[in-house]
Design a protein around this motif. Structure first.
Motif: not given
Length: 639
Positions: A541, A557, A560, A564, A574, A577-578, A625
């Motif tokens: 990130a 977070s 990410y 987006t 993303y 990932c968050s 990622i």
């Protein structure tokens, strides 16, 4: 014949609130009526505006995302419900149509709990009701909150947890100290002194409350000479009193005090002044009940004049943290609350330290928190990482100026250590001269790290890129940030080094989908959730947000979520990932609270099968990622 499906449902539900507090027979009755729903990824269970169902839901396997559609017709994620999480409770609590859309985030199994059956077996269970109120308030979309996310202490989150406490019956003093209406003020004051109380109730012969005398009344009306000490109590008492019945809730009492601007509430037999006094509720009683409210903790921090009091306040925050996790409050909100408390602790520690200095600061300065606190992700007691940047001074004054701030930092670092934040093993703290510099020298340091990268430079700059101003002159931090991004615009090699660092830890599962654990040392056979799962997401990130030239977003977070917006073609990755980062953070925090440590190392054998499945599901975005970074920054040949 036994109902094997109902038994399997029962065996699952009994492990999760609020079902885990039900009687066995009641839970079995519910289990028999549960409907099982299979959902493919992307399937929708209900949409915003749909007529409410006769069920509410709990996730058995998979994950369900709750969305709000804003005025621009864009979907905003409100919450992601994982295995054991309940959702869609609006019909149960409010009997209203849905205001959110619930969609499967992946292949999922959902249990539909029939509302009528559930209510019939839980109608007298206060604990269940309190849990559901909290779940509803936590997951409900509040447009005010969405627009004012910074005001988390005013109207939203503190109240969601406080509302549960506020439903309790107020704990008032059952034996109030009284004096007769014919008594003198001296007699009343002696009684107050004897019993060490701050107020006394004036009553008639039938014990009906007529008035109240407080310490403030004595100070303002007697000490100032307005009345003699022998004056009748009727001359200085506040009258009429405000009364209520004995079964009032904490919330009722608090509202009455706010409405009438009073600190004491008389409790009478029938709730009126025309019946016998049976107790007194004070503002202090309310605060004790709500003692773990963030607002109360913040006030304690601001009033603290010693490190010991700051530690007491921070320990209360740990209790608050545990309570929030038990209530399934979203981790993103918990992070904001605990970060506010951590920052307030640091600010007060700096203010106390400044009082110990012989002179005021020679120039303006800024205290920077770096690492996890800089990213607003520090939930547990971990080591402290911080630095000082001070205003530029002539070279002849530099050493003297630096020595002042090193001494200040020594006081602050010592206080933070006593509060519970360990010294950094790598000595990355402001009392180290390497991390206490003028703005000019900090600019030169970052410029050197960025334009002449090596392994040490990447290690240090990775930590220092996650900084935030906690105290002092924010302009210094803003100017430093601008200088950093100017240096970043002159290089691509630095991003390759950051990328190499971000993919150095492989995905946490081996070839046979076994967890990769530590192979030697004191942590042998333990799973390092920080280095193997969280750090790859954090590093990725950071790299992507720096490469996109986005200033001012440090939280992982939130990084990410910003990605987006600027890369909609990678939105799904993303978002995954968050979500994975939040889920892993929550898991690490729960483990840390359970074992009274940082939660960094996990003994896998102590986890349930369900917990292991949750962990595994978070690992897929890590692999994806990292593959994205390899391609984007051409890292396959840069190792």
């Amino acid at each position: 014949m036994k109902n094997s499906i109902a038994e399997r449902v029962f065996d699952f539900l009994k492990n999760y609130p609020p079902f885990n507090i039900l009687k066995t027979d009641d839970l079995l009755e519910i289990s028999k009526q549960v409907s099982i729903i299979y959902m493919e990824k992307g399937d929708t269970l209900f949409k915003r505006g749909d007529t409410f169902h006769e069920y509410f839901y709990i996730v058995r396997n998979g994950a369900i995302t709750s969305y709000h559609t804003n005025i621009e017709n864009k979907q905003e994620v409100v919450n992601i419900s994982d295995a054991g999480d309940i959702f869609g409770v609006r019909p149960l609590i409010a009997k209203e149509d849905y205001k959110l859309t619930a969609t499967a985030n992946e292949e999922s199994i959902v249990y539909a709990i029939p509302i009528n059956t559930f209510q019939s077996v839980t109608q007298n269970n206060t604990s269940v009701y309190k849990f559901l109120i909290t779940a509803f308030a936590t997951n409900a979309y509040d447009p005010f909150t969405a627009e004012e996310t910074g005001k988390i202490f005013s109207d939203y989150l503190p109240n969601t947890s406080q509302d549960v406490v506020s439903l309790q019956t107020a704990n008032y003093s059952k034996k109030p100290i009284c004096c007769n209406v014919d008594a003198s003020l001296k007699e009343a004051a002696l009684a107050m002194s004897k019993h060490k109380i701050g107020c006394i109730i004036v009553v008639d012969s039938n014990k009906h409350p007529l008035g109240i005398i407080t310490n403030s009344d004595i100070k303002n009306k007697i000490a100032t000479g307005l009345f003699p000490i022998e004056t009748p109590v009727t001359n200085i008492m506040s009258s009429p009193v405000v009364t209520n019945k004995k079964n009032l809730t904490v919330a009722d009492g608090q509202l009455q005090m706010i409405k009438h601007n009073i600190g004491h509430l008389c409790i009478t037999k029938d709730g009126t002044v025309n019946s016998k006094l049976i107790g007194v509720l004070t503002h202090h009683d309310v605060l004790v009940t709500l003692g773990n409210n963030p607002s109360v903790i913040l006030k304690e921090i601001k009033r603290a004049d010693r490190t010991k009091k700051l530690r007491t306040a921070r320990l209360k925050a740990n209790t608050l943290l545990k309570s929030y996790l038990e209530q399934n409050i979203p981790i993103s909100h918990i992070l904001k609350i605990i970060s506010q408390i951590n920052d307030a602790i640091t600010v007060r520690a700096i203010e106390i330290a400044l009082q110990k200095m012989s002179t005021p600061p020679p120039v303006t300065f800024s205290w920077m928190s770096i690492g996890s606190q800089g990213r607003k992700e520090q939930l547990l007691f971990t080591d402290q990482d911080n630095a000082i940047v001070f205003e530029n001074v002539p070279e002849k004054n530099y050493e003297k100026t630096q020595l002042y701030f090193l001494e200040l930092a020594k006081h602050v670092n010592k206080s933070l250590n006593k509060i519970g934040f360990e010294y950094c093993e790598a000595d990355m703290i402001a009392s180290n001269s390497e991390w206490c510099k003028s703005l000019e020298k900090w600019k030169a340091q970052f410029n050197n790290w960025i334009l002449n990268p090596d392994d040490k430079a990447i290690l240090l700059s990775s930590i220092f890129f996650d900084f935030s101003c906690i105290y002092g002159n924010k302009n210094l931090i803003n100017e430093l940030s601008n200088s950093i991004y100017e240096s970043l615009s002159k290089t691509t090699l630095f991003f390759k080094f950051l990328g190499r660092d971000a993919i150095k830890s492989p995905p946490p599962l081996g070839f046979f989908k076994q967890f990769l654990v530590e192979e030697n040392g004191d942590q042998k056979d333990l799973f390092n959730i920080k280095s193997r799962a969280l750090m790859p997401l954090i590093d990725a990130a950071r790299l992507l947000i720096l490469n996109s030239n986005i200033i001012g977003i440090n939280n992982t977070s939130e990084r990410y979520e910003k990605l987006t917006e600027i890369e909609p073609n990678n939105k799904e990755l993303y978002q995954s990932c968050s979500y994975a980062f939040k889920a892993l953070s929550k898991f690490k925090t729960k483990q840390g609270l359970l074992h009274n440590n940082t939660g960094k190392f996990i003994e896998l054998e102590t986890l349930t099968k369900e917990e292991k499945l949750k962990l595994r599901r978070c690992f897929k975005p890590i692999q994806e990622i990292q593959e994205t970074l390899k391609i984007r920054f051409d890292l396959k040949n840069f190792m």
